[in-house]
Each structure stands twice: as structure tokens, then as C-alpha cells.
Design a protein around this motif. Structure first.
Motif, PDB file in Angstrom:
ATOM      1  N   PHE A 390     -22.553 -24.337  48.975  1.00  0.00           N
ATOM      2  CA  PHE A 390     -21.294 -24.950  48.127  1.00  0.00           C
ATOM      3  C   PHE A 390     -21.920 -26.269  47.266  1.00  0.00           C
ATOM      4  N   HIS A 391     -22.990 -26.587  47.558  1.00  0.00           N
ATOM      5  CA  HIS A 391     -22.966 -27.705  46.455  1.00  0.00           C
ATOM      6  C   HIS A 391     -23.688 -27.675  45.339  1.00  0.00           C
ATOM      7  N   CYS A 392     -24.124 -26.627  45.337  1.00  0.00           N
ATOM      8  CA  CYS A 392     -24.883 -25.859  44.083  1.00  0.00           C
ATOM      9  C   CYS A 392     -23.233 -25.226  43.253  1.00  0.00           C
ATOM     10  N   VAL A 393     -22.736 -24.809  43.885  1.00  0.00           N
ATOM     11  CA  VAL A 393     -20.957 -24.414  43.118  1.00  0.00           C
ATOM     12  C   VAL A 393     -20.226 -25.742  42.545  1.00  0.00           C
ATOM     13  N   ASN A 394     -20.170 -27.136  43.827  1.00  0.00           N
ATOM     14  CA  ASN A 394     -19.978 -28.022  42.914  1.00  0.00           C
ATOM     15  C   ASN A 394     -21.173 -28.919  41.949  1.00  0.00           C
ATOM     16  N   LEU A 395     -21.657 -28.662  41.703  1.00  0.00           N
ATOM     17  CA  LEU A 395     -22.444 -29.141  41.293  1.00  0.00           C
ATOM     18  C   LEU A 395     -21.887 -28.504  39.553  1.00  0.00           C
ATOM     19  N   CYS A 396     -22.050 -27.221  40.011  1.00  0.00           N
ATOM     20  CA  CYS A 396     -21.117 -26.454  38.431  1.00  0.00           C
ATOM     21  C   CYS A 396     -20.405 -27.149  38.530  1.00  0.00           C
TER      22      CYS A 396
END
Length: 411
Positions: A390-396
Motif C-alpha cells: 500500500f505504501h508503494c502504491v500511495n507514493l505513486c
């Protein structure tokens, strides 16, 4: 004569909002985790089954936020606040008198409805209306007190449950919620400082006019389907889906063969982190901007997850829990500031309740889902790995939202 844009009253209003935050969010949401294990063991049910009452409570809190504005217009702020505080505190105390799970669910819903009417949306409205300068600091202080309440009362209620039982501890919790919100009921103030003869703290009319011209050109044709809004809403949903892990840290400690005392300290540590990182993001957002500050908080939380998953030593686990507390800084402080940054203050009251509802759904569901993850897999690892994704997706999504905001718009 007192300066209408810089006065003691601005800070007193902020102080009573801190008490509201400690009551509606701190005690209501951040302390409930200490009840999961003792109540579920006493009733001989799954942890996830009992945690579902907190999920229902959080869903009700998020849902009622959508209706804050019409309820405010109908009843007025002080009558609405008084009724909300009484509903939240009394429904919490009534949990002491039942052992039936569906009654817990009903009372949890009532508690969420009450707390929602003096939690995220009204708190952010107060800060946005009363502060222009130092808004990031004010927002972080207001929501930071939810972490202070969690840090203080988590060990207190852990001890109370051991000494007087979870039933009497629910009564104590309801009383604490009422007392923390009582100054907000008694103190004379309005949601809009202009009704009291004041201006937002640090208000500058020339800067406000210039800002309105810029925002008008960009957002006249705002739609809830535009990409920037969808991206921010998804960030709120996914990020708050991670916050539910914090209430399961006592159980996570026990699953790592650590003592219940260490688990209690970890829950306190995550609340101290809650406070610290909310204050940090508010301060640095006033200097670096909210987009960079949000990115920093996400990266710090990734570090916290790495520490919790990699090292089993109690000291590192406690420190990891502290770092993991950074997860609360984004939904509480960054989300309202991102709303103002991307969409302007004129549209804030229209947009933020929707974002608050969406993010509230994520946080609510995670409380029960994380419990069931452990019940059926015997480990919390899956929940942490999902959080990293989720963190990786949110950064994008954050950078995509920023790009959409900066892109020139045609009429």
C-alpha cells in the motif's frame, strides 16, 4: 484592543480542540486495542469478532461525518457537540453491562456516531477557520493530542482491566471521554472566528485575495471524478487501512513470544510516535510543503515496518512500534492539508468530509481484518507485507495527484 488575527483566544480554541481530539479519537479509537484480548478471552470468541465492534464504530464515525454540515445547520454547533459527547460517552459506559456480541456492535455504532460529530471533520474545520499562519502546526497539535491520550491511557486502562475488570474499565473510559470534551462544551466560541469578532490567526487580506484568484482559475469546474481527487481519496483509503495494525501490537508482541507488558509498552510507544510524527509533519509542512512532508512520513513508516518484522529484541520492537506511529500523521494531518493544498479552502468543506469518510472506511475495516488475519494464519506478517505494498502504491498516487494539480486546465 486585542488583535483580531493574533490573540489568546486562538490558542484557547486550539486547546479545547485538543481535548476533543483526545476524547473522540485518542480514547475512543487509540485505546480500544487493550480490550481486544481480555474481552475476547472472557467471552470465548475470536479477537476479530470482538474487534468488529470497533470496526462498526469507526464505520459509523466515518459515515456520520458526511452529515456533519446539514446537522450543524439544523442544530447549531454547541447543541450538536453536547449531544455527540453524551452519546459517545454513555454508549461506551453501557458496554460494561453486556456480554452479548450484537449489543457490543449496536453500542459501537452509537459510540461512533457520537464521536464522529466532534472528531475529524469538525476538528479540521476549527483549525482551518481559526488559523491561516501556522496552520500545519495547529493541525498537528490538535490531532497530536489523540496520540497523547493513547500513550497515557493505554497503560492506564491495561492496569485498570487487570485490577477492576474490563466491565468497570468501560465505565471509566466513558467518563474520561466526557471529561476531556467538557471544556469544548463549556467554553464560549464559534466555529467561524468572524462570528466572535476575530480573524484567522495571521490572516493577511492581500495574500488571501491573491490565493483566491489562483484557485479560482484552477478549480471552477471541480468534479469528484477528476483524477487528482480520486488519487487523494485512494491514498486516504489505502493508508488508513494500515492504521488498524497499531491496535494489534499487544497481540503481535505475544505472537513473538514477548510478554504482555512489552505489548502494552509497544502500544504506548506507537501512541508516542503518533504524537511525535504528527507534530513533525505539521512543522516541516510549513517549511517544505505538504507533499514532501507526506512522502517523508510514508518512508519513515516503511522503516518502522522493517524493524518490527526483522528484529525480535524487545527494545527494537518497542522502537519499531514508535516509528510505526508515523502511520497516523498522514490521515490526521496530511490529508486535510493536502485537501487545502490541492483544492483550496473554498472547496474544503465540500471535499474533506468525502475524503474523511473514505479514509475512515479503510481504518475501520482494518481493525477487524487484521484480527482475522491472525486468527486464520497464526501470524501478523501478511498484514505488514500488505502495508508495504500500500505504501508503494500511495507514493505513486501522491506524485500523480501533484502532477494533475500542476497541469494547466482548460475551461
Amino acid at each position: 484592543m486585542e488583535n483580531p488575527s493574533k490573540s489568546l483566544k486562538h490558542w484557547l480554541v486550539l486547546a479545547i480542540s485538543c481535548g476533543m481530539s483526545a476524547s473522540a479519537i485518542g480514547v475512543n479509537l487509540n485505546v480500544i486495542g487493550v480490550f481486544y484480548t481480555p474481552v475476547s478471552e472472557s467471552l470465548d470468541i475470536y479477537r476479530g469478532t470482538f474487534a468488529m465492534h470497533a470496526t462498526i464504530s469507526s464505520l459509523a464515525l466515518a459515515f456520520v461525518s458526511l452529515y456533519f454540515a446539514p446537522l450543524l445547520n439544523r442544530f447549531g454547533w454547541k447543541p450538536l457537540l453536547t449531544g455527540a459527547v453524551l452519546l459517545a460517552s454513555i454508549s461506551t459506559m453501557l458496554m460494561a453491562f453486556t456480554t452479548t456480541i450484537w449489543v457490543f456492535y449496536v453500542l459501537g455504532a452509537l459510540r461512533g456516531i457520537g464521536a464522529g460529530l466532534y472528531a475529524m471533520v469538525p476538528l479540521s474545520v476549527i483549525v482551518n477557520n481559526w488559523f491561516e499562519k501556522k496552520k500545519g502546526l495547529a493541525m498537528s497539535l490538535s490531532f497530536g493530542f489523540s496520540g497523547i491520550a493513547g500513550a497515557i491511557f493505554s497503560p492506564v486502562f491495561t492496569s485498570l482491566i487487570a485490577q477492576i475488570g474490563w466491565e468497570n474499565s468501560f465505565i471509566a473510559m466513558g467518563l474520561v471521554m466526557f471529561l476531556l470534551a467538557l471544556p469544548a462544551i463549556l467554553y464560549r466560541y464559534s466555529l467561524d472566528p468572524k462570528e466572535d469578532g476575530y480573524l484567522p490567526y495571521g490572516y493577511d487580506e492581500s495574500e488571501e485575495s491573491r490565493r483566491k484568484v489562483i484557485k479560482k482559475a484552477n478549480w471552477t469546474n471541480f468534479s469528484f471524478t477528476q483524477k487528482s481527487f480520486v488519487f487523494i481519496a485512494l491514498i486516504g483509503l489505502l493508508h488508513t487501512s494500515i492504521t488498524g495494525i497499531s491496535q494489534h501490537l499487544p497481540g503481535f508482541a505475544e505472537s513473538n513470544q514477548l510478554s504482555s507488558q512489552v505489548g502494552g509498552v509497544m502500544l504506548s510507544a506507537v501512541m508516542v510516535g503518533n504524537i511525535s510524527f504528527k507534530l513533525l509533519i505539521g512543522s516541516i509542512s510549513d517549511v517544505l510543503g505538504i507533499v514532501k512532508s507526506t512522502t517523508l512520513m510514508i518512508c519513515i513508516n516503511i522503516l518502522g515496518i522493517f524493524l518490527l518484522l526483522t528484529f525480535s529484541h524487545p527494545v527494537i520492537q518497542i522502537f519499531g512500534a514508535f516509528v510505526f506511529g508515523s502511520v497516523f500523521s498522514v490521515p490526521a494531518v496530511a490529508l486535510p492539508l493536502l485537501t487545502t493544498e490541492f483544492f483550496g479552502r473554498a472547496l474544503y468543506v465540500r471535499i474533506y468530509p468525502i475524503l474523511s469518510f473514505v479514509s475512515g472506511v479503510g481504518g475501520a475495516l482494518s481493525m477487524a481484518v487484521v484480527g482475522y488475519v491472525y486468527d486464520f494464519t497464526g501470524t501478523y506478517a501478511l498484514a505488514f507485507f500488505t502495508a508495504l505494498i500500500f505504501h508503494c502504491v500511495n507514493l505513486c498516487l501522491l506524485f500523480l495527484a501533484r502532477r494533475e494539480t500542476l497541469r494547466p486546465r482548460t475551461a
